[in-house]
Enzyme design. Sequence first.
Site, PDB file in Angstrom:
ATOM      1  N   CYS A   1      24.741 -38.056 -23.698  1.00 19.02           N
ATOM      2  CA  CYS A   1      24.432 -36.667 -24.051  1.00 19.02           C
ATOM      3  C   CYS A   1      23.909 -36.666 -25.490  1.00 19.02           C
ATOM      4  O   CYS A   1      23.976 -37.696 -26.183  1.00 19.02           O
ATOM      5  CB  CYS A   1      25.703 -35.816 -23.958  1.00 19.02           C
ATOM      6  SG  CYS A   1      26.971 -36.397 -25.092  1.00 19.02           S
TER       7      CYS A   1
ATOM      8  N   HIS B   1      34.213 -37.348 -31.472  1.00 14.18           N
ATOM      9  CA  HIS B   1      35.297 -36.449 -31.065  1.00 14.18           C
ATOM     10  C   HIS B   1      35.870 -35.650 -32.228  1.00 14.18           C
ATOM     11  O   HIS B   1      36.708 -34.776 -32.022  1.00 14.18           O
ATOM     12  CB  HIS B   1      36.447 -37.263 -30.446  1.00 14.18           C
ATOM     13  CG  HIS B   1      36.021 -38.065 -29.268  1.00 14.18           C
ATOM     14  ND1 HIS B   1      36.062 -39.438 -29.236  1.00 14.18           N
ATOM     15  CD2 HIS B   1      35.530 -37.684 -28.082  1.00 14.18           C
ATOM     16  CE1 HIS B   1      35.609 -39.860 -28.068  1.00 14.18           C
ATOM     17  NE2 HIS B   1      35.287 -38.820 -27.357  1.00 14.18           N
TER      18      HIS B   1
ATOM     19  N   GLU C   1      39.783 -35.556 -29.408  1.00 16.93           N
ATOM     20  CA  GLU C   1      39.119 -34.263 -29.642  1.00 16.93           C
ATOM     21  C   GLU C   1      40.161 -33.142 -29.722  1.00 16.93           C
ATOM     22  O   GLU C   1      40.081 -32.264 -30.589  1.00 16.93           O
ATOM     23  CB  GLU C   1      38.127 -33.989 -28.511  1.00 16.93           C
ATOM     24  CG  GLU C   1      37.354 -32.701 -28.717  1.00 16.93           C
ATOM     25  CD  GLU C   1      36.462 -32.346 -27.532  1.00 16.93           C
ATOM     26  OE1 GLU C   1      35.857 -33.256 -26.934  1.00 16.93           O
ATOM     27  OE2 GLU C   1      36.380 -31.147 -27.210  1.00 16.93           O
TER      28      GLU C   1
ATOM     29  N   HIS D   1      44.165 -36.714 -26.300  1.00 20.67           N
ATOM     30  CA  HIS D   1      42.743 -36.965 -26.553  1.00 20.67           C
ATOM     31  C   HIS D   1      42.410 -36.652 -28.014  1.00 20.67           C
ATOM     32  O   HIS D   1      42.859 -35.657 -28.564  1.00 20.67           O
ATOM     33  CB  HIS D   1      41.881 -36.109 -25.612  1.00 20.67           C
ATOM     34  CG  HIS D   1      40.455 -36.571 -25.534  1.00 20.67           C
ATOM     35  ND1 HIS D   1      39.548 -36.297 -26.536  1.00 20.67           N
ATOM     36  CD2 HIS D   1      39.790 -37.297 -24.613  1.00 20.67           C
ATOM     37  CE1 HIS D   1      38.380 -36.831 -26.218  1.00 20.67           C
ATOM     38  NE2 HIS D   1      38.493 -37.448 -25.048  1.00 20.67           N
TER      39      HIS D   1
ATOM     40  N   CYS E   1      31.210 -28.071 -22.811  1.00 24.19           N
ATOM     41  CA  CYS E   1      29.887 -28.014 -23.425  1.00 24.19           C
ATOM     42  C   CYS E   1      28.806 -28.052 -22.342  1.00 24.19           C
ATOM     43  O   CYS E   1      29.068 -28.426 -21.197  1.00 24.19           O
ATOM     44  CB  CYS E   1      29.701 -29.150 -24.425  1.00 24.19           C
ATOM     45  SG  CYS E   1      29.342 -30.707 -23.641  1.00 24.19           S
TER      46      CYS E   1
END
Length: 284
Positions: free
Chosen positions: A12, A73, A125, A123, A192
């Site tokens: 991405c 992240h 993020e 995680h 996203c």
Amino acid sequence: MEIRLAEVYGFCAGVRRAVEIVEDALKEEKKIFLIHELVHNEQVTVELASKGVVSVSSLEEVPEGATLIISAHGAVPQIFAEARQKNLKVIDATCPLVRKVQQSAGELTKHGFHVLLFGKRQHREVEGIIGYTAPGMCTVLENRKDVLEFVPESGKKYATLSQTTLNEQEIAEMNQYLQKQIPDLLISGNVCHATGERQNAVRQLADECDGVLIIGSANSSNTLRLLEVAKEKCPRTYLVSSPDDLPDLTGIGVLGVSAGASAPESLIRDVLQKISCQDPTTCG
Ligand code: SF4
């Protein structure tokens, strides 16, 4: 065997940007430090290590004055503060879309909202996003079970946010459920765009195929969500993290292929080549 590729797959914009930032930094310096992994993919990590990128789990491992990369992240604000204290040169490769969620989280708690954050607690993020909320003002909801068990406090203002790489449909359902419990719930974010479009593409692909391969790493959130989405339509869906772990494709007439947002082009090419060589009708 016919091979069909998903309409959108692979790197991405956020991952591509992070890799380019590191490659540019390596033109200036032979050795740079990276907190955790740049993106969740073994091949990317190994390749960067061979070029001089040292992954660390804390800033104690980074010498004074060195260059530090923040991964796609993101990181908790304390990392930036510690880096300043150590005179590190910080290069921030946080994806702008992750940065937006961090900023929203901070703004929401500043305005008195308790943030309900859909995401996996461990995680990076999610850890980073929590770091931008005021203490005690964020609750992580990992799955439907957490959502069902959540009891809102009366008189409190709530807003939902999401880790960027979850299952888009599941988020919609969880938001819908919470809205019934909390009528003035503020739904403030979703996965996203890159995650959403890859999930839509793989859903459509899986519908047309007898088997699906999702190329990427088992520790990559967006890759696992692609696997989940494809499996709903096509039970013979497999995760492939390297050309050496191809599953048995016997009996598959139409094979769909997609790849996680952190799977590099070289890995996708190698897997496709290996599949062709397993199939006597296409191997040249
Ligand atoms: S998946 Fe989305 S949020 Fe994550 S790096 Fe890619 S574009 Fe950014």
